[in-house]
Scaffold this motif. Sequence first.
Motif, PDB file in Angstrom:
ATOM      1  N   TYR A 256      44.235  55.373  44.682  1.00 18.37           N
ATOM      2  CA  TYR A 256      43.453  54.258  44.154  1.00 18.37           C
ATOM      3  C   TYR A 256      41.987  54.213  44.598  1.00 18.37           C
ATOM      4  CZ  TYR A 256      41.614  49.440  44.233  1.00 18.37           C
ATOM      5  OH  TYR A 256      40.817  48.339  44.133  1.00 18.37           O
ATOM      6  N   PRO A 300      44.295  49.139  33.350  1.00 18.89           N
ATOM      7  CA  PRO A 300      42.997  49.709  33.743  1.00 18.89           C
ATOM      8  C   PRO A 300      42.558  49.165  35.106  1.00 18.89           C
ATOM      9  CG  PRO A 300      42.885  48.652  31.576  1.00 18.89           C
ATOM     10  CD  PRO A 300      44.170  48.264  32.180  1.00 18.89           C
ATOM     11  N   GLU A 301      41.866  49.970  35.867  1.00 19.19           N
ATOM     12  CA  GLU A 301      41.169  51.174  35.498  1.00 19.19           C
ATOM     13  C   GLU A 301      41.846  52.418  36.099  1.00 19.19           C
ATOM     14  OE1 GLU A 301      38.105  51.077  33.628  1.00 19.19           O
ATOM     15  OE2 GLU A 301      38.463  53.245  33.694  1.00 19.19           O
ATOM     16  N   SER A 302      42.286  52.245  37.340  1.00 20.78           N
ATOM     17  CA  SER A 302      42.628  53.441  38.120  1.00 20.78           C
ATOM     18  C   SER A 302      43.869  54.179  37.640  1.00 20.78           C
ATOM     19  CB  SER A 302      42.779  53.084  39.599  1.00 20.78           C
ATOM     20  OG  SER A 302      41.590  52.523  40.066  1.00 20.78           O
ATOM     21  N   LYS A 324      39.276  45.839  29.892  1.00 18.10           N
ATOM     22  CA  LYS A 324      38.750  45.412  31.188  1.00 18.10           C
ATOM     23  C   LYS A 324      37.340  44.853  31.012  1.00 18.10           C
ATOM     24  CE  LYS A 324      37.232  47.320  35.532  1.00 18.10           C
ATOM     25  NZ  LYS A 324      37.212  48.377  36.480  1.00 18.10           N
ATOM     26  N   ARG A 330      36.627  45.209  41.286  1.00 15.53           N
ATOM     27  CA  ARG A 330      38.011  45.601  41.553  1.00 15.53           C
ATOM     28  C   ARG A 330      38.698  44.444  42.269  1.00 15.53           C
ATOM     29  NH1 ARG A 330      38.263  51.517  44.099  1.00 15.53           N
ATOM     30  NH2 ARG A 330      39.694  52.107  42.451  1.00 15.53           N
ATOM     31  N   THR A 331      39.871  44.063  41.776  1.00 12.97           N
ATOM     32  CA  THR A 331      40.501  42.861  42.336  1.00 12.97           C
ATOM     33  C   THR A 331      41.143  43.126  43.686  1.00 12.97           C
ATOM     34  OG1 THR A 331      42.432  43.367  40.985  1.00 12.97           O
ATOM     35  CG2 THR A 331      40.932  41.712  40.158  1.00 12.97           C
ATOM     36  N   PHE A 332      41.700  44.327  43.881  1.00 11.15           N
ATOM     37  CA  PHE A 332      42.438  44.608  45.109  1.00 11.15           C
ATOM     38  C   PHE A 332      41.543  44.497  46.339  1.00 11.15           C
ATOM     39  CE2 PHE A 332      43.852  47.648  48.324  1.00 11.15           C
ATOM     40  CZ  PHE A 332      45.054  47.058  48.654  1.00 11.15           C
ATOM     41  N   ILE A 333      40.279  44.889  46.211  1.00 13.62           N
ATOM     42  CA  ILE A 333      39.419  44.863  47.397  1.00 13.62           C
ATOM     43  C   ILE A 333      38.640  43.556  47.530  1.00 13.62           C
ATOM     44  CG2 ILE A 333      39.266  47.384  47.529  1.00 13.62           C
ATOM     45  CD1 ILE A 333      36.402  47.204  46.493  1.00 13.62           C
ATOM     46  N   LYS A 347      39.655  39.580  34.417  1.00 10.22           N
ATOM     47  CA  LYS A 347      39.269  40.982  34.293  1.00 10.22           C
ATOM     48  C   LYS A 347      39.961  41.681  33.123  1.00 10.22           C
ATOM     49  CE  LYS A 347      40.062  45.186  36.811  1.00 10.22           C
ATOM     50  NZ  LYS A 347      40.229  45.854  38.079  1.00 10.22           N
ATOM     51  N   SER A 366      49.405  51.748  41.581  1.00 12.70           N
ATOM     52  CA  SER A 366      50.118  51.250  42.761  1.00 12.70           C
ATOM     53  C   SER A 366      50.426  49.774  42.565  1.00 12.70           C
ATOM     54  CB  SER A 366      49.250  51.424  44.016  1.00 12.70           C
ATOM     55  OG  SER A 366      48.015  50.754  43.846  1.00 12.70           O
ATOM     56  N   ILE A 367      51.471  49.331  43.267  1.00 10.77           N
ATOM     57  CA  ILE A 367      51.778  47.899  43.292  1.00 10.77           C
ATOM     58  C   ILE A 367      51.745  47.516  44.760  1.00 10.77           C
ATOM     59  CG2 ILE A 367      53.512  46.129  42.756  1.00 10.77           C
ATOM     60  CD1 ILE A 367      54.655  48.124  40.659  1.00 10.77           C
ATOM     61  N   GLY A 370      51.487  42.863  44.331  1.00 13.20           N
ATOM     62  CA  GLY A 370      52.139  42.482  43.084  1.00 13.20           C
ATOM     63  C   GLY A 370      51.298  41.498  42.280  1.00 13.20           C
ATOM     64  N   THR A 371      50.090  41.212  42.748  1.00 12.63           N
ATOM     65  CA  THR A 371      49.217  40.252  42.053  1.00 12.63           C
ATOM     66  C   THR A 371      48.961  40.691  40.618  1.00 12.63           C
ATOM     67  OG1 THR A 371      48.034  40.295  44.152  1.00 12.63           O
ATOM     68  CG2 THR A 371      47.094  38.920  42.419  1.00 12.63           C
ATOM     69  N   THR A 372      48.569  41.960  40.465  1.00 12.68           N
ATOM     70  CA  THR A 372      48.223  42.468  39.139  1.00 12.68           C
ATOM     71  C   THR A 372      49.460  42.535  38.253  1.00 12.68           C
ATOM     72  OG1 THR A 372      46.535  43.813  40.216  1.00 12.68           O
ATOM     73  CG2 THR A 372      47.088  44.385  37.934  1.00 12.68           C
TER      74      THR A 372
HETATM   75  O1  LIG Z   1      49.595  44.851  43.466  1.00 16.84           O
HETATM   76  P1  LIG Z   1      48.170  44.437  43.676  1.00 16.84           P
HETATM   77  O2  LIG Z   1      48.005  43.735  44.990  1.00 16.84           O
HETATM   78  O3  LIG Z   1      47.621  43.659  42.532  1.00 16.84           O
HETATM   79  O4  LIG Z   1      47.300  45.738  43.863  1.00 16.84           O
HETATM   80  C1  LIG Z   1      47.366  46.861  43.036  1.00 16.84           C
HETATM   81  C2  LIG Z   1      46.387  46.792  41.892  1.00 16.84           C
HETATM   82  O5  LIG Z   1      45.033  46.643  42.379  1.00 16.84           O
HETATM   83  C3  LIG Z   1      44.255  47.766  41.976  1.00 16.84           C
HETATM   84  O6  LIG Z   1      43.476  47.458  40.821  1.00 16.84           O
HETATM   85  P2  LIG Z   1      41.974  46.906  40.862  1.00 16.84           P
HETATM   86  O7  LIG Z   1      41.850  45.807  39.905  1.00 16.84           O
HETATM   87  O8  LIG Z   1      41.566  46.588  42.264  1.00 16.84           O
HETATM   88  O9  LIG Z   1      41.029  48.122  40.466  1.00 16.84           O
HETATM   89  P3  LIG Z   1      41.001  49.176  39.258  1.00 16.84           P
HETATM   90  O10 LIG Z   1      40.212  48.539  38.133  1.00 16.84           O
HETATM   91  O11 LIG Z   1      40.316  50.366  39.838  1.00 16.84           O
HETATM   92  O12 LIG Z   1      42.387  49.511  38.822  1.00 16.84           O
HETATM   93  C4  LIG Z   1      45.251  48.843  41.642  1.00 16.84           C
HETATM   94  O13 LIG Z   1      44.724  49.744  40.693  1.00 16.84           O
HETATM   95  C5  LIG Z   1      46.408  48.061  41.079  1.00 16.84           C
HETATM   96  O14 LIG Z   1      46.174  47.752  39.720  1.00 16.84           O
END
Ligand SMILES: O=P(O)(O)OC[C@H]1O[C@H](OP(=O)(O)OP(=O)(O)O)[C@H](O)[C@@H]1O
Length: 503
Positions: A256, A300-302, A324, A330-333, A347, A366-367, A370-372
Amino acid sequence: MCGIVGVVSTQPVNQLIYDALLLLQHRGQDAAGIVTQLGYKFFMHKAKGMVRDVFRTRNMRALPGNCGLGQVRYPTAGNAASEEEAQPFYVNAPFGVVLAHNGNLTNAHALRRELVQTDHRHINTESDSEVLLNVLAHELGRASRGAVLQVEEIFEAVRALHRRVRGSYALVALIAGHGMLVVRDPFGIRPLCIGRGPDGTVMAASESVALEGTGHRFERDVAPGEAIFVTLDGQIHARQCADDPRHHPCIFEFVYLARPDSVIDGISVYRARLNMGEALATRVISTVPPPDIDAVIPIPESSRPAAMEVARLIGRPYREGFVKNRYVGRTFIMPGQAVRKKSVRQKLNVIASEFAGRNVLLVDDSIVRGTTSREIVQMAREAGARKVYLASAAPPVRYPNVYGIDMPTQEELVAHGRSVEEVRQLIGCDALIYQDVEAMKRAVGALNPTLAGFEASCFDGDYITGDVTLETVAALNAPRSGAGDDDDSAAGTRLTLPNAQEV
Ligand SMILES: O=P(O)(O)OC[C@H]1O[C@H](OP(=O)(O)OP(=O)(O)O)[C@H](O)[C@@H]1O
Ligand SMILES: NC(=O)CC[C@H](N)C(=O)O
Ligand SMILES: [Mg+2]
């Protein structure tokens, strides 16, 4: 993970560092900073925010000089809300040293105590990167024998630093009037590479994309434990400074964190994601018969490369079902669960026609919490999908990370202490297919068989530096738990330096 860059040139470097930071923005969205050096003076500007917001024209004009460093921060230690913890960090002795760090120290508490009680140094923030800088400064002071530091003395200081510091640390530092120091920890957990421009400019950066995107040729990755010293006239000195270097890069970079157009430790991130998709396809086929799947849709995206490969190998159409909003990061960070949750819907929006009356296989890289996936599965159902299957190109994330990914507690991980079936119920999909840990390691490892292995603790619970166990992780991460949920939390009363400063 943060993004770091360091440059030694014969031309002004402020714009070049800014451009490199923009190319590394995906590694840190919380704060950004640049320091440059002119003569023996450092000029610094750092603040919370994305690169575009932190640097106005007047700030850029106040960054003169032909060498400098930059950092984009994704906080994994200390206080996410604190402006003072933006990087680079500065100390005035010996000589004047500034440093930018990507990684996370696992013995920062013990080092902090030692630095204060034994080395009589002052640490002004909760950041582990400030601790790292003070260890470096102290060891440079101990190694230096004259008015000018010799290259051998610098390497001696790095050897001493490796013996004291545990955890992950890719760093770039400037020693006033001397040059740039580039160091990677003995396991090479976080990435770091070096290259040159046509005019001889030397650039070190977290990812090759920062070199290529600014017109520099990638030369090589910095080896685990290696120190590279670049003099102000561009001469490069390199030395292995670790007693027992072993190459175990973080596998989550390939899952990721990194950009797909980067090549890290000889492995194309894009190819690694395709390979993970290939391995995932086998598991999909054994769980859901492909004729039951009308379309494979990436989140999307990764996840795009992995989803494309799954679709190709199971012989079902690849479709875009979510668009997107490119202006949401990016939501995870992002710091704090509340903002992460809200941002998923801001998003991603559905293309309803791709879901109505169909059985869809959604693929994510990745999960984690589980937010996404929870939101996305619900959105697919609201758009009229009949069956919603979900596949993850990475295995279940079950263990906290201590090496520079903000996953401090087990409890926040959706797969912690739950069976795959329990996770499926929580996410609300009709089938949940995870990658297997060994298959993931094989998929990425096949692209560079010379690696000793991977740092994959969040998947397998094996903490490679040997000083951390699952039992000690909680204590190590205690200050981070829930960090960022309250953006108003202040760092306490402490000396605050002005933002734009000539240090
Ligand atoms: O299970 P979670 O806690 O939700 O984390 C995992 C998600 O977070 C990241 O996406 P992110 O939106 O950060 O970036 P991306 O656009 O590069 O996929 C990753 O690609 C997953 O989609
Ligand atoms: N993700 C990182 O590399 C973070 C660097 C450092 N630990 C900080 O929190 O600022
Ligand atoms: Mg994603």
